[in-house]
Design a protein around this motif. Structure first.
Motif, PDB file in Angstrom:
ATOM      1  N   ALA A   1     -71.732 -54.136 -43.010  1.00 35.80           N
ATOM      2  CA  ALA A   1     -72.259 -54.394 -41.667  1.00 35.80           C
ATOM      3  C   ALA A   1     -73.054 -55.684 -41.585  1.00 35.80           C
ATOM      4  O   ALA A   1     -73.946 -55.802 -40.759  1.00 35.80           O
ATOM      5  CB  ALA A   1     -73.128 -53.216 -41.222  1.00 35.80           C
TER       6      ALA A   1
ATOM      7  N   VAL B   1     -66.953 -54.593 -39.073  1.00 31.44           N
ATOM      8  CA  VAL B   1     -68.138 -54.399 -38.228  1.00 31.44           C
ATOM      9  C   VAL B   1     -67.733 -53.942 -36.835  1.00 31.44           C
ATOM     10  O   VAL B   1     -68.366 -53.060 -36.248  1.00 31.44           O
ATOM     11  CB  VAL B   1     -68.963 -55.702 -38.164  1.00 31.44           C
TER      12      VAL B   1
ATOM     13  N   LEU C   1     -66.974 -50.300 -36.947  1.00 36.03           N
ATOM     14  CA  LEU C   1     -68.213 -49.533 -37.068  1.00 36.03           C
ATOM     15  C   LEU C   1     -68.940 -49.454 -35.727  1.00 36.03           C
ATOM     16  O   LEU C   1     -69.458 -48.393 -35.346  1.00 36.03           O
ATOM     17  CB  LEU C   1     -69.104 -50.184 -38.128  1.00 36.03           C
ATOM     18  N   LEU C   2     -68.959 -50.558 -34.996  1.00 38.40           N
ATOM     19  CA  LEU C   2     -69.602 -50.563 -33.677  1.00 38.40           C
ATOM     20  C   LEU C   2     -68.886 -49.614 -32.717  1.00 38.40           C
ATOM     21  O   LEU C   2     -69.533 -48.884 -31.960  1.00 38.40           O
ATOM     22  CB  LEU C   2     -69.606 -51.984 -33.108  1.00 38.40           C
TER      23      LEU C   2
ATOM     24  N   LEU D   1     -69.704 -45.980 -33.650  1.00 36.62           N
ATOM     25  CA  LEU D   1     -71.073 -45.618 -33.295  1.00 36.62           C
ATOM     26  C   LEU D   1     -71.217 -45.371 -31.805  1.00 36.62           C
ATOM     27  O   LEU D   1     -72.110 -44.633 -31.375  1.00 36.62           O
ATOM     28  CB  LEU D   1     -72.034 -46.734 -33.731  1.00 36.62           C
ATOM     29  N   GLN D   2     -70.356 -46.000 -31.023  1.00 30.92           N
ATOM     30  CA  GLN D   2     -70.412 -45.824 -29.578  1.00 30.92           C
ATOM     31  C   GLN D   2     -69.495 -44.696 -29.122  1.00 30.92           C
ATOM     32  O   GLN D   2     -69.476 -44.357 -27.935  1.00 30.92           O
ATOM     33  CB  GLN D   2     -70.000 -47.139 -28.879  1.00 30.92           C
TER      34      GLN D   2
ATOM     35  N   LEU E   1     -78.237 -57.593 -41.114  1.00 29.22           N
ATOM     36  CA  LEU E   1     -77.257 -56.766 -40.410  1.00 29.22           C
ATOM     37  C   LEU E   1     -76.868 -57.410 -39.090  1.00 29.22           C
ATOM     38  O   LEU E   1     -77.627 -58.198 -38.502  1.00 29.22           O
ATOM     39  CB  LEU E   1     -77.837 -55.374 -40.155  1.00 29.22           C
ATOM     40  N   ASP E   2     -75.689 -57.054 -38.616  1.00 34.24           N
ATOM     41  CA  ASP E   2     -75.223 -57.588 -37.338  1.00 34.24           C
ATOM     42  C   ASP E   2     -76.148 -57.112 -36.217  1.00 34.24           C
ATOM     43  O   ASP E   2     -76.457 -55.920 -36.131  1.00 34.24           O
ATOM     44  CB  ASP E   2     -73.795 -57.108 -37.058  1.00 34.24           C
TER      45      ASP E   2
ATOM     46  N   LEU F   1     -75.562 -53.888 -34.124  1.00 33.04           N
ATOM     47  CA  LEU F   1     -75.814 -52.561 -34.686  1.00 33.04           C
ATOM     48  C   LEU F   1     -77.201 -52.049 -34.344  1.00 33.04           C
ATOM     49  O   LEU F   1     -77.433 -50.841 -34.334  1.00 33.04           O
ATOM     50  CB  LEU F   1     -75.668 -52.600 -36.211  1.00 33.04           C
TER      51      LEU F   1
ATOM     52  N   ARG G   1     -77.046 -47.235 -30.718  1.00 35.63           N
ATOM     53  CA  ARG G   1     -76.405 -47.222 -32.038  1.00 35.63           C
ATOM     54  C   ARG G   1     -77.463 -46.792 -33.057  1.00 35.63           C
ATOM     55  O   ARG G   1     -77.578 -45.618 -33.346  1.00 35.63           O
ATOM     56  CB  ARG G   1     -75.791 -48.593 -32.326  1.00 35.63           C
TER      57      ARG G   1
END
Length: 646
Positions: free
Chosen positions: A221, A264, A267-268, A271-272, A323-324, A327, A332
Motif C-alpha cells: 500500500a 493499491v 485495495l482501495l 475497502l470501499q 502509505l498512499d 487509504l 477506509r
C-alpha cells in the motif's frame, strides 16, 4: 420497563459480544443454517423412505464394483490429473492467504496488554460500536469505524493488541501478512486481495462480525507516485522540462516507480466495498431484473438490498507516512492509533507483568530496584523489555541459579546494549590506563550531581575496552544548558584523567571526543545555547545530498570555532575538577583493578569511602593566554557550579 439508552450500553466498559447485535446476528445465522441443513437432508431421507415403502430398499453403505481391468485406467487418469493441476495452478494462486483464528484459540486478552492505556481505550470505543453496530446505526444514525491503522516502531505491541481485540470481540480473526498477497502470477495479487475480503464478508454474515488484520500493510500500500526513498536531488531545470514535454515525457520528482498502482487500487476498491451483496443475493437480483422486464410497474418484484457487513479491518505498519494518502481518508482507515515507546510508568507496569510470569529472586520484588530498572530501560519497546528478562534468565541458568537476579539483569542489559564480554590480557600499563580512564569518567559524572551511575567496567566488550553506563535520576525529555555541558564534561573525563596521571592521552578517548563533538554541535547549532539563535537544523537538503547537523555545524566557518571553544572550556573545567578530586579517581581506579566491574551502589560506596568531593575554589587556565581566572565567577554562566550528588 424503560428502554436503555445507547450510551448506557455502548459508552462504557467493553460490552459482551453475545449480549448485543453480534450475538443476535450469530443466533439468527445459526438458526438459518439449521433450517438449510434440515431442508438438504429431507430430500434423500424422503427418497429412502419411498424406496422402503415400495419394497425396494438398497444398502447405502455398499461400495461400487470395479471392472477386472481397472489398473489400466490409472495411467491416463494420472496424466489428466497432472494436466489439470498445471492448468489450475495459476487459478489457485488467487486464493486468500489468511490464517483463521477463533476467539478460543487466542490466549491474549486486554488484561495482558500493558503500557498502552490510551490506545486500549480507543480500541474499546471502536469495539463497542462494532459489537453493537445495529444500535449505533439504526438508533443513533452513526457509521461504525470500519478500519484502524496501528502505526509505531517494531515491537511496540501492534499485533499483540490486535490479538487481544479479536479475543475480546468473540468473532473470527483473519490474520494475513501483506507480503503473502504478492504472487509471481500476473494479476494474482489483486485476486488474493479480493478473495481475502470475500472471506471477511462471508464470515461477517455467518458470525455476526469479523475482524481482519493485515501485518506490514506498507508492503502492498505504498504511495502510487513513485519511490519516496529516492527523490531527485534537485528540481530539473526548465530546459530539461521543455525537452521532456516536447517528446511527451512526464517528469516526476521521484527516481522510479514501484509498479504497485494496480494493487493499491484494488485495495482501495475492496475497502470501499464492504457491503457487496453475497452471491445468492446477486443471483436473486439478476433474476428479478429479468422478470421485471416483463411485468408492469405495479407488479415489479422488489430487489434485495445489500446487507450490512460488520467488518473491522486493522492494519499495522511502521511506515505510515509512506502509505498512499487515499487509504487514510475516513471510510477506509477511520482512525490512526500511534504506538509510542513506553514511558517510565508504562515500563514499570511491563516489568511487573513480565516478572510475575518468570522465576526471579525475591530481591527483585523491591519497588526501588524495579523503578531503577524502569529508568534504565528508557527507549525500550515492550518486546525488548521481555527479551531483556529472558536473556537475564539465560544468564542466571548459566550461573547455576533458577531465577533472575539483579546482577543477571544488568549483565543481560550490558550484553544487549554494548556486546558480549570478551576478556583480553591487558599489559599492566594498559590495564592501569583503562582503569584510570573509566575512573575519570565516573568521577566527573558523580560530581555533576545529575547522573545515576549504573555500571563501571574495564572488561572489553565489542569495540570498547571499558565503559561507564550512567543515566538520569528521573526520566526527562529535554535538557537544560548546564546538563548539556555536563554531558560534554563527562565525555572529557577519560582524556583528562589520562593526561593528569600519565602526562598524555592515548587513542582511547577517540569515541569520547566524537560524542562530545556531537553534543557540542547540538548546543551551538541547534539549541541556541552558545550565543547565536540561528539553528542550522532548519537547513533543508535533498535526500541524496543531505548531511547531518554535525556536518552542517562543522562546515560553517562561524560555528566551528564556537564548537571548539565549548569543547576546550569543558576540558578545562573537567581537568580542574579531577585535579582537586584525585582521591576519588584513585579509589575508583583501585577498585576496578581489583574487581574489574562495579555495579550501581558499589560505585557510590567506593566514592563515599574515598572522602568528600571538592567543588569550590577551582581555578582554570584559559586557552589562548596564560591568565588564570576564578572558574566560579558569576559573569561566566557557562560554568555554573552544580549541586552536590544526591
Amino acid at each position: 420497563m424503560a428502554q436503555r439508552s445507547v450510551a448506557a450500553q455502548l459508552g462504557g466498559e467493553l460490552v459482551d459480544a453475545l449480549s448485543v447485535d453480534v450475538g443476535a446476528a450469530r443466533e439468527r445465522a445459526r438458526l438459518q443454517r439449521l433450517a438449510v441443513l434440515a431442508l438438504i437432508l429431507s430430500a434423500p431421507l424422503l427418497f429412502l423412505w419411498y424406496r422402503v415403502l415400495i419394497g425396494a430398499p438398497f444398502d447405502v453403505f455398499a461400495l461400487p464394483s470395479l471392472p477386472p481391468d481397472w489398473p489400466i485406467y490409472l495411467i491416463p487418469l494420472a496424466l489428466i490429473l497432472a494436466l489439470g493441476a498445471a492448468v489450475a495452478m495459476p487459478l489457485l494462486s488467487g486464493r486468500s492467504p489468511h490464517m483463521l483464528y477463533r476467539p478460543e484459540q487466542i490466549d491474549i486478552g486486554f488484561e495482558d496488554v500493558k503500557g498502552l492505556d490510551s490506545v486500549v481505550d480507543e480500541v474499546v470505543k471502536t469495539l463497542n460500536t462494532f459489537l453493537g453496530y445495529a444500535l449505533y446505526r439504526d438508533r443513533l444514525g452513526g457509521n461504525p469505524r470500519r478500519g484502524l491503522l496501528f502505526e509505531g516502531a517494531p515491537g511496540t505491541g501492534k499485533t499483540h493488541l490486535a490479538k487481544a481485540l479479536a479475543r475480546q470481540a468473540g468473532v473470527p480473526f483473519y490474520f494475513v501478512s501483506a507480503t503473502s498477497f504478492q504472487s509471481m502470477w500476473y494479476g494474482a495479487t489483486a485476486r488474493k486481495i479480493r478473495s481475502y475480503f470475500k472471506e471477511l464478508r462471508k464470515a461477517a454474515l455467518r458470525e455476526g462480525g469479523a475482524i481482519g488484520f493485515i501485518e506490514e500493510i506498507d508492503a502492498i500500500a505504498m504511495t502510487r507516485n513513485g519511490l519516496n526513498a529516492t527523490p531527485l536531488a534537485s528540481r530539473p531545470n526548465d530546459a530539461v522540462l521543455r525537452a521532456c514535454h516536447r517528446f511527451g515525457l512526464e517528469v516526476s520528482p521521484f527516481g522510479s516507480s514501484e509498479g504497485t498502482g494496480g494493487v493499491v487500487n484494488e485495495l482501495l476498491v475492496q475497502l470501499q466495498s464492504f457491503d457487496t451483496p453475497p452471491l445468492r443475493d446477486r443471483v436473486a437480483n439478476r433474476l428479478s431484473g429479468l422478470l421485471n422486464g416483463y411485468l408492469p410497474p405495479h407488479r415489479q418484484i422488489r430487489r434485495r438490498k445489500p446487507v450490512y457487513s460488520n467488518i473491522l479491518l486493522i492494519a499495522a505498519t511502521n511506515r505510515a507516512d509512506n502509505l498512499d494518502p487515499a487509504l487514510l481518508r475516513p471510510g477506509r482507515f477511520d482512525r490512526r492509533l500511534s504506538f509510542e515507546l513506553p514511558a517510565k510508568a508504562a515500563r514499570r507496569e511491563l516489568i511487573d507483568y513480565f516478572l510475575s510470569r518468570k522465576a526471579h529472586d525475591p530481591a527483585l520484588d523491591d519497588p526501588a530496584l524495579r523503578d531503577q530498572l524502569a529508568g534504565q530501560t528508557f527507549g525500550y519497546t515492550p518486546v525488548m523489555i521481555e527479551h531483556l528478562l529472558d536473556e537475564a534468565l539465560v544468564v542466571a541458568l548459566r550461573g547455576g541459579r533458577d531465577g533472575i537476579g539483579w546482577t543477571d539483569v544488568q549483565e543481560a542489559r550490558l550484553t544487549g546494549e554494548v556486546g558480549v564480554k570478551n576478556p583480553v590480557d591487558y599489559t599492566d600499563l594498559e590495564r592501569r590506563t583503562v582503569a584510570t580512564h573509566e575512573a575519570g569518567h565516573a568521577t566527573v559524572a558523580y560530581l555533576a550531581g545529575t547522573r545515576r551511575l549504573e555500571v563501571l567496567s574495564i572488561v572489553k566488550r565489542k569495540g570498547s575496552l571499558g565503559l561507564l553506563a550512567h543515566g538520569d535520576h528521573d526520566e526527562v525529555y529535554t535538557r537544560s544548558r548546564s546538563e548539556m555541558h555536563a554531558l560534554i564534561e563527562i565525555a572529557m573525563g577519560g582524556m583528562c584523567a589520562e593526561e593528569l596521571y600519565f602526562g598524555e592521552a592515548g587513542t582511547g578517548p577517540g569515541g569520547d571526543l566524537a560524542y562530545a563533538t556531537q553534543v557540542a554541535c547540538e548546543v551551538v547549532g541547534s539549541a541556541g545555547m552558545a550565543g547565536s539563535l540561528v539553528s542550522l537544523a532548519a537547513v533543508q537538503h535533498g535526500a541524496l545530498s543531505d548531511s547531518n547537523l554535525v556536518g552542517r555545524v562543522l562546515a560553517d566557518p562561524f560555528t566551528r570555532p564556537e564548537v571548539d571553544r565549548v569543547l576546550n572550556q569543558a576540558k578545562a573545567r573537567t581537568r580542574a575538577l579531577l585535579e582537586v578530586n584525585r582521591h576519588l579517581v584513585d579509589a575508583l581506579r583501585d577498585a576496578l583493578l581489583e574487581r574489574d566491574e562495579l555495579i550501581g551502589e558499589e560505585i557510590t560506596a567506593v566514592l563515599a569511602a574515598a572522602g568528600e568531593p571538592v567543588r569550590d575554589g577551582l581555578r582554570v587556565e584559559r586557552r589562548g593566554d596564560r591568565r588564570r581566572r576564578d572558574w566560579l565567577a558569576v559573569d561566566d554562566t557557562t560554568f555554573a557550579a552544580r549541586p552536590p550528588s544526591s
